[in-house]
Design a protein around this motif. Structure first.
Motif, PDB file in Angstrom:
ATOM      1  N   ALA A  49       0.855  -1.183   0.050  1.00 57.62           N
ATOM      2  CA  ALA A  49      -0.094  -0.031   0.134  1.00 57.62           C
ATOM      3  C   ALA A  49       0.940   1.381  -0.021  1.00 57.62           C
ATOM      4  CB  ALA A  49      -1.157   0.003   1.229  1.00 57.62           C
ATOM      5  N   LEU A  82      -2.173   3.186  -1.702  1.00 57.19           N
ATOM      6  CA  LEU A  82      -3.675   2.448  -1.420  1.00 57.19           C
ATOM      7  C   LEU A  82      -3.691   2.757   0.181  1.00 57.19           C
ATOM      8  CD1 LEU A  82      -5.919   0.434  -2.334  1.00 57.19           C
ATOM      9  CD2 LEU A  82      -4.505  -1.279  -1.473  1.00 57.19           C
ATOM     10  N   VAL A 141      -5.520   1.501   3.381  1.00 55.85           N
ATOM     11  CA  VAL A 141      -5.840   0.095   4.125  1.00 55.85           C
ATOM     12  C   VAL A 141      -6.002   0.118   5.432  1.00 55.85           C
ATOM     13  CG1 VAL A 141      -4.874  -2.153   4.563  1.00 55.85           C
ATOM     14  CG2 VAL A 141      -4.281  -1.202   2.067  1.00 55.85           C
ATOM     15  N   ASP A 156      -6.365   4.209   8.359  1.00 57.37           N
ATOM     16  CA  ASP A 156      -5.708   3.316   7.803  1.00 57.37           C
ATOM     17  C   ASP A 156      -4.909   2.365   8.962  1.00 57.37           C
ATOM     18  OD1 ASP A 156      -3.757   4.789   8.775  1.00 57.37           O
ATOM     19  OD2 ASP A 156      -2.768   5.392   7.041  1.00 57.37           O
TER      20      ASP A 156
END
Length: 303
Positions: A153, A158, A160, A222
């Motif tokens: 990630a 990304l 997450v 996250d």
């Protein structure tokens, strides 16, 4: 409109997650494989896919092109899931799914983890301080996927959120966990064999588990986030509530099953991140959740 893909959408958690996402206005796509679509079917896009087949996954992601992913699919029915060889298959399959998701523009992911990833110790298990376990294939594979995903990630941008779910209960349960086993045995007027029952565990009603996952997918959080009630309850107290609500006088044999010597008496979820950063709160008390669960099992056992 945000387009979300829910893997395992017809499963125990997935059916509730899909329904709540629809209420929030998401464009919901959900996968199923061997299980049937929930009845009545939710108004979302259903895809029959074998997620362990990389070619089918590639075709699915190319077709749907989701912006968000809630990855629930995994072998997760205890106790067999803890030692199943398919845990290793799910690591590979999950990596392939996530890579395809990113390649087609996906930006946000929530993955269902478990309290079984922790080394259990007396007290509240914490996302940052509690050691992680490698004692079972399930724990090892979940933690392996999480470690890989954290690194991946960072390189692809990304977001997450890894949701470590504690003990859940409610309608449509497999019937092999403590609460469902207690209810079904009493409905069948069977004797119930238990440990001493003084151990406290953290239980959360299935609708609240789903609402927490939906809250996380809508947030900007996250990293690892515990999903639980934050209020561990002795098993004997849960049993007494069930008996009182059912009007049952059937005998429960406490102490008939030995408790493993290394199993802690008090295990709770530290849910500070879920409450203070995601602004989540449960919608059900333990008593209300048990009432709903008992009502469902009455109908289920009758049928």
């Amino acid at each position: 409109m945000k387009r979300v893909l829910v893997t395992g959408g017809s499963g125990w958690i997935g059916r509730h997650v899909a329904a709540q996402l629809l209420e929030k206005g998401f464009d919901v796509h959900a996968t199923y494989r061997n299980t049937v679509i929930p009845h009545p079917p939710q108004v979302c896009h259903w895809h029959r896919v074998d997620l362990l087949d990389e070619a089918e996954v590639t075709s699915l992601i190319r077709q749907v092109q989701p912006t968000h992913l809630i990855h629930l699919a995994w072998e997760a029915v205890p106790p067999q899931c803890y030692h199943s060889i398919t845990n290793y298959h799910w690591v590979h399959a999950s990596m392939a799914l996530i890579r395809r998701f990113v390649e087609h523009g996906g930006t946000d992911i929530v993955v269902a983890g478990s309290c079984a990833e922790y080394e259990w110790e007396n007290g509240y298990l914490d996302e940052q301080r509690t050691p992680l376990s490698v004692q079972t294939p399930y724990a090892l594979c979940k933690n392996t996927l999480h470690t890989w995903l954290q690194s991946y990630a960072e390189h692809v941008g990304l977001r997450v959120c890894w949701a470590r779910i504690f003990h859940l209960y409610g309608p449509h349960e497999s019937g092999k966990r403590f609460i469902s086993s207690m209810i079904t045995s009493l409905l069948k007027k069977e004797e119930v064999l238990c440990t001493h029952g003084r151990q406290s565990r953290d239980f959360l009603y299935i609708e609240d588990v789903a609402s927490a996952l939906v809250c996380l997918v809508m947030s900007k959080l996250d990293g690892a986030v515990n999903v639980g009630s934050g209020r561990p309850v002795p098993l004997r107290l849960i049993a007494s509530i069930i008996q009182a609500q059912m009007g049952s006088r059937e005998l429960i044999h406490w102490g008939a099953i030995p408790l493993p010597a290394d199993e802690p008496l008090f295990v709770g979820a530290s849910i500070e991140r879920l409450q203070k950063e995601a602004y989540w709160k449960p919608g059900y008390t333990l008593q209300a959740g048990l009432t709903e669960t008992i009502a469902w099992w009455r109908q289920h056992v009758k049928d």
